[in-house]
Structures are given as structure tokens and as C-alpha cells.
Write an enzyme that holds these catalytic residues in place. Structure first.
Site, mmCIF file in Angstrom:
data_model
loop_
_atom_site.group_PDB
_atom_site.id
_atom_site.type_symbol
_atom_site.label_atom_id
_atom_site.label_comp_id
_atom_site.label_asym_id
_atom_site.label_seq_id
_atom_site.Cartn_x
_atom_site.Cartn_y
_atom_site.Cartn_z
ATOM 1 N N CYS B 96 67.476 -21.053 24.345
ATOM 2 C CA CYS B 96 67.719 -21.268 22.926
ATOM 3 C C CYS B 96 68.217 -19.970 22.304
ATOM 4 O O CYS B 96 67.682 -18.899 22.613
ATOM 5 C CB CYS B 96 66.412 -21.706 22.259
ATOM 6 N N HIS B 138 66.810 -31.353 22.021
ATOM 7 C CA HIS B 138 66.446 -29.954 21.774
ATOM 8 C C HIS B 138 66.756 -29.576 20.317
ATOM 9 O O HIS B 138 65.913 -29.007 19.623
ATOM 10 C CB HIS B 138 67.218 -29.056 22.757
ATOM 11 N N GLU B 139 67.965 -29.924 19.870
ATOM 12 C CA GLU B 139 68.370 -29.544 18.507
ATOM 13 C C GLU B 139 67.564 -30.306 17.462
ATOM 14 O O GLU B 139 67.180 -29.754 16.432
ATOM 15 C CB GLU B 139 69.872 -29.781 18.299
ATOM 16 N N HIS B 142 64.309 -28.795 16.442
ATOM 17 C CA HIS B 142 64.359 -27.721 15.437
ATOM 18 C C HIS B 142 64.104 -28.278 14.030
ATOM 19 O O HIS B 142 63.546 -27.592 13.174
ATOM 20 C CB HIS B 142 65.726 -27.022 15.459
#
Lengths: 169, 172
Positions: B96, B138-139, B142
Site C-alpha cells: 500500500c 483493498h481500496e 480505505h
């Protein structure tokens, strides 16, 4: 690099690291694992003193836990991880020679090993050897794959290789 | 266009939950341009989420088209994204831009279905798998204040079980 080895028992990590913390040490990267009933620690320790002074700092607590202790002066390179791009998995009926055959083949095919873990499983009568390797290579993965395929055939082990493709988000 | 500064853990703002985008205006589209430029400037960056640059809105950009031999949808602008279906599991290595010099193994859904809006507020849906599905998950983490560090599994976790998992899933 502080190395500690001894018969496993509960509390080793807590007692050793408390002692180090109270002595003003800062710990870096570490590998701690149980191998065949022994507990092993390899740990980067930042310490403002000589290796001998660190050894005598840890000495009493290591003795009380019946751990052998060894200190090497090293250059501590943090923040410079080399990322593996290949993972290899090997297993087969346990016998002497598997590790040297596999790693010899991989080294010749251009793999630099970053991490290797192995276990002996199965039963006492029929032990099996299981090994996982992560490494970095600039070669095509097919080259390693071909070399391992030959080895698997000749030496009767199961091998698998796969790329590690890091998703960077 | 301008590069923006990427927040780096342990910056506590990375743990903040982002708010839905309400207005699809020029300000939003200009921000998305900057966000995309920032993503493409990162080493190997295939995705970015708005909170990584300190704007706590539900905006994600993913583009895995640079990776050879994988299925993908090209450049994806995903606003207010929702995953509507998860299928299978796969372990893969992630890094990341907000967590330099560390990568780790993370379990993600192998395939997902996704609903999101584009930069004009248009509703869109996607079905995706593999690397692209991993990047989107993954994004989207966030947006919930989650990092891949929250989902690490042991390095010993088998990276080769993906096909076995798939088979198990397909029997259903």
C-alpha cells in the site's frame, strides 16, 4: 543479532523482551518459532553497548529459562525490504537430501531465497517433509518451473512454483 | 492537475471512515484527475482511495490494465461503491502506498459484484475477479478506515489454495 535457543516453555518471549525493554533496548525485525520442541529467537536489537554487555544483560534471564544465548554485532538495515516475486512449495516422503536438492536446483536456476520454512509432518513411521520458500529472481518463472519439474520427477517430491504478484494500492 | 501528498500510516486519519459523495460537480471531477495522477505517480500503484490523500469521501480509482494476462475493466472511477456479492476466497500479497516497505498476505474474495457511480453520478455495475477484484476490495477498505494490515494472514498461509477453493465453491 540476538539468538536464543532452548527447550520451549510458556513465557519465553515475554520475559526476554521485558528484560530487553527495561535495559533500554529497541527491537527490530525478529523471527521466533518453535522447532521440534525447541523455541528459537533471532532478533535485531538496538543497544547502546558492546555485544558482551548485551549478553550479560540477557544472561541471567536466559539462564533461568535454560536458553542458550548468542550475540553478533551486525549492521541493521531496516526499511530496505527486498520483495519476493516467487513462492515455491515442496513436499514429499521425508528423507535426507530434499532441502539441498531443491535449493541447489533453485540457486542454479537463479533464485535468491529470502524466506524458508519447513516442517516434518506425517507419522513417525511415515514422516513427510513440507517446505515453503519465498525468493526473488530476475529469471523467467518458467525456467525455475522447468528445473523443478525435472527434480520432482527424478527425486520423487511434489513441487509447485507460483509468482507473487504484489497488489500495490 | 497536481500530485497530492499521500497519508502514511501511523497517520490516524487513515483510520477514519469516509462519507458518501453527494454532489457530482466539476470540483469532484477535478479532484479525481488529481487523485488519478497521484495513483499513477506511485511505484506500481494500481489503485487509490480518496482518504489516502486526506479527502474523506467514498471515491476509489482502480486501473490494473498494466498487468499482463489478467481480466480487467480498464480505468475504473468508483464513487460510493458497494460490493453486492462475494464469491470464493484467495490469498494474495498486498502492499500500500500508505504503508511503505511492507507487504503481506491478505485473504480476499476471489470474485465480486460491484455497484458504484461514475464521476457524473451515473450508476454502473461490474463483475470482476482475481487481481482486479483484490485491488477494489483493498481500496474500498480505505473508505472504512481499514488497511491491509488489519487483514494480514500468516506468511505460511498457502498461496496455492486458490484453485482448490474455487473447486469447492463451484460445487454449490
Amino acid at each position: 543479532m540476538l539468538t536464543l535457543v532452548g527447550k520451549d516453555q510458556p513465557g519465553i518471549v515475554a520475559k526476554i523482551t521485558s528484560c530487553l525493554y527495561e535495559s533500554g533496548c529497541n527491537l527490530g525485525e525478529a523471527s521466533m518459532t518453535r522447532l521440534g520442541g525447541n523455541f528459537t529467537i533471532m532478533m535485531m536489537v538496538k543497544f547502546d553497548g558492546t555485544p558482551e554487555a548485551l549478553e550479560s544483560t540477557v544472561g541471567p534471564i536466559a539462564d533461568s529459562l535454560e536458553l542458550r544465548c548468542h550475540v553478533d554485532l551486525i549492521e541493521g538495515n531496516l526499511h530496505r525490504h527486498v520483495e519476493p516475486n516467487v513462492q515455491v512449495s515442496v513436499y514429499g516422503a521425508d528423507r535426507a537430501g530434499i532441502v539441498c536438492e531443491v535449493t541447489g536446483t533453485l540457486a542454479e536456476a537463479g533464485l535468491n531465497i529470502l524466506n524458508l520454512e519447513s516442517d516434518v509432518g506425517g507419522s513417525e513411521e511415515n514422516p513427510i517433509y513440507i517446505m515453503r520458500i519465498e525468493g526473488v529472481t530476475s529469471q523467467e518463472i518458467e525456467k525455475l518451473e522447468d528445473a523443478l519439474a525435472v527434480l520432482a520427477r527424478e527425486k520423487n517430491v511434489e513441487t509447485r512454483i507460483s509468482p507473487i504478484d504484489v497488489m500495490m494500492g | 492537475m497536481a500530485l497530492m501528498e499521500i497519508l502514511v500510516y501511523p497517520d490516524p486519519r487513515l483510520k477514519q471512515i469516509s462519507e458518501p459523495v453527494e454532489e457530482f460537480n466539476d470540483d469532484l471531477r477535478s479532484f479525481i484527475e488529481d487523485l488519478e495522477e497521484t495513483m499513477r505517480n506511485g511505484p506500481g500503484g494500481v489503485g487509490i482511495a480518496s482518504p489516502q490523500v486526506g479527502r474523506f469521501e467514498r471515491i476509489v480509482i482502480v486501473d490494473v490494465s498494466s498487468k499482463p494476462k489478467i481480466k480487467h475493466h480498464g480505468r475504473l472511477i468508483l464513487i460510493n461503491p458497494e460490493i453486492t456479492a462475494y464469491n470464493g476466497f484467495a490469498v494474495g500479497r498486498e502492499g500500500c502506498m500508505s504503508v511503505p516497505d511492507y507487504t503481506g498476505n491478505v485473504v480476499r474474495a476471489e470474485a465480486i459484484e460491484l455497484a458504484a457511480q461514475d464521476e457524473y453520478g451515473q450508476e454502473q455495475t461490474f463483475e470482476m475477479e482475481g487481481y482486479e477484484a483484490r485491488a477494489v476490495q483493498h481500496e474500498m477498505d480505505h473508505l472504512e478506515g481499514l488497511l491491509f494490515l488489519d487483514r494480514l494472514v500468516s506468511r505460511r498461509t498457502d498461496l496455492f489454495q486458490r484453485k482448490a477453493y474455487k473447486k469447492a465453491g463451484s460445487k454449490k
